[in-house]
Design an enzyme around this catalytic site. Structure first.
Site, short mmCIF file in Angstrom:
data_model
loop_
_atom_site.label_atom_id
_atom_site.label_comp_id
_atom_site.label_asym_id
_atom_site.label_seq_id
_atom_site.Cartn_x
_atom_site.Cartn_y
_atom_site.Cartn_z
CG HIS A 130 -1.92 -1.13 1.19
ND1 HIS A 130 -2.71 -1.46 2.25
CD2 HIS A 130 -2.24 -2.02 0.20
CE1 HIS A 130 -3.47 -2.51 1.95
NE2 HIS A 130 -3.20 -2.86 0.71
CG LEU A 380 -5.51 -9.52 3.95
CD1 LEU A 380 -6.74 -8.68 3.61
CD2 LEU A 380 -5.48 -10.75 3.08
CG PHE A 381 1.24 -10.02 4.69
CD1 PHE A 381 1.27 -10.30 6.04
CD2 PHE A 381 1.04 -11.07 3.81
CE1 PHE A 381 1.10 -11.59 6.51
CE2 PHE A 381 0.88 -12.37 4.27
CZ PHE A 381 0.90 -12.63 5.62
CB CYS A 382 0.39 -3.19 4.18
SG CYS A 382 0.00 -2.67 5.83
CB ALA A 383 0.37 -6.40 -0.31
#
Ligand code: PLP
Length: 461
Positions: A130, A380-383
């Site tokens: 992100h 979701l690991f900022c992706a």
């Protein structure tokens, strides 16, 4: 496809670099204590002991930067400015590149977004973190037009998708491509050099998000031929709140300062009409208003030196042996599915995400922590777009802990990520693989409940 200099022939360092916290023990919910296995380097890596020692040695000499007449102020100013040179050397920058110190990769990319020339077209893959995905539209980029490129399934396809999008663009306006060097989800390397060549062939510029690449691989701005590179200190073993944006000076010089204030201004004068006339610096200082984080900056320089002096290529070779061990170990567990965009043969760094059939990822990660003293990450690991593409799942509530979100044949809603680097001992990898095998075959030994959307051991009974 070459994302990085070839390191395949490097000699491996056989021991991890000393990091802080290597002897810290943590309690297990099942009783007893173990040394903590930090396997969440992709979020924040532990500080290198060498970085800590350098910072501690400097700390008594700490002084105000750029302002003071005193000895320690001058020493600190020299140290701060010399850190730019160290970082420029570490990144193999061009002679006329600027190194701007920021707070983080997110800050660096937002800074770049704020200096985009008017009408800039930005091209970014939807698979980005992100921090690389979001700064361009509306916010910093003001009137930037953003084209989100679809997820490629091979590195070559990434180049083709970009070339196609660039061929359709307004050929006269400014354009920027933003791409990650190594994915924070799959660890896979992107074909940065080829993407840079495609960008330049179409008159566009390119910024490399090296948040996950710089800690794992030497980065050469010159060789990759990228216009800017951004990374964070806390992922490069220097957790003191600084980041870097390095590259072409022209867009940075022509734009308004990122923050207005002291340090960015060369002179400020009263105008006869009562207003003020400001002459802004044209150097990196233009975008570094306010008192700088000298410790953060110094720590990044210390990390750059430490990695270089340890022999970065041999660190890469050792990490690659850990990557191979994790992938081979996970491949032996049929219930585990490793997430990958580019396939098994893609070169990658020590960042691996996976799902476990029959397990809620938050539950699995909580059990690794509570029962084995292993710190990984789930989510979701900022992706979000990338992970959802890889999982094939829709945005939904991740579900109750303990109630598997991935029953056989169903799709997971979240993933588990294990990540490691220069400070990771073999034992952490062995413990992790052993824990995965045990949890999958024997189940958790404890019960867990959901608290604030996360799985935690149930200690209420
Ligand atoms: N880019 C990538 C690929 C990342 O993995 C991250 C952080 O995880 C970022 C950017 C943002 O870094 P920071 O949170 O240090 O700004």
């Amino acid at each position: 496809m070459s994302a990085c200099p070839n390191t395949a022939t490097a000699t491996a360092v056989h021991t991890p670099l000393p990091v802080l916290g290597r002897d810290v023990t943590v309690p297990l919910v099942t009783g007893g204590e173990v040394t903590y296995a930090a396997l969440d380097y992709a979020a924040s890596a532990p500080a290198l002991q060498r970085v800590w020692d350098d910072v501690a040695a400097y700390a008594p000499y700490y002084g105000s930067v750029h302002r003071g007449a005193g000895y320690l102020s001058q020493l600190s100013t020299d140290l701060f400015e010399n850190s730019r040179t160290t970082v420029a050397e570490f990144l193999d920058c061009r002679d006329d590149d600027q190194v701007v110190f920021t707070r983080s990769t997110t800050d660096s990319l937002n800074l770049l977004a704020s200096v985009l020339p008017s009408g800039c077209q930005v091209f970014v893959f939807e698979t980005e973190h992100h921090a690389s995905l979001l700064p361009w539209a509306g916010t910093g980029g003001r009137d930037a037009r953003v084209t989100y490129l679809s997820a490629p399934r091979t590195p070559q396809e990434a180049v083709t998708i970009l070339e196609r999008a660039l061929a359709d663009r307004d050929p006269y306006g400014p354009a920027l491509v933003c791409v990650t060097g190594a994915s924070n989800v799959t660890g896979e390397l992107w074909p940065v050099k080829e993407l840079a060549a495609a960008a330049h062939a179409h008159g566009a510029r390119i910024v490399l998000d090296a948040a996950q690449l710089a800690p794992h691989h030497p980065v050469s701005v010159r060789e990759l031929d990228v216009d800017w590179v951004a990374f964070s200190g806390h992922k490069l073993y220097a957790p003191f709140g600084s980041g870097v944006l390095a590259g072409r000076a022209d867009w940075l010089r022509s734009a308004d300062p990122y923050l207005a204030g002291g340090g960015a201004s060369r002179t400020v004068a009263r105008r006869p009409d009562g207003g003020v006339e400001v002459e802004w610096h044209t150097t990196a200082a233009r975008h570094e208003a306010g008192s700088p984080n000298v410790i953060g900056v110094y720590s990044i320089a210390a990390a750059c030196k430490a990695l270089t002096e340890a022999g970065f290529d041999s660190l890469v070779a050792r990490e690659q042996s850990l990557v191979a061990a994790v992938r081979a170990g996970l491949a032996e567990v049929p219930q585990v599915r490793v997430l990958s965009l580019f396939g098994d043969d893609a070169p990658r760094v020590g960042v691996i995400s996976f799902v476990v059939e029959g397990w809620n990822s938050s539950h699995f990660a909580a059990a690794l922590s509570a029962e084995y003293g292993i710190g990984v990450r789930d989510g979701l690991f900022c992706a979000h777009p990338l992970v959802r593409t890889l999982l094939g799942s829709d945005p939904q509530d991740p579900g109750e802990c303990g109630a598997p979100d991935a029953a056989p044949g169903e799709k997971s809603l979240n993933a588990i990520r294990v990540s490691f680097g220069a400070g990771t001992p073999d034992e952490h990898i062995e413990r992790f693989l052993n824990a995965v095998r045990e949890l999958v075959t024997q189940g958790a030994r404890w019960t867990y409940r959901t608290e604030d959307g996360r799985c935690v051991p149930d200690t209420t009974g």
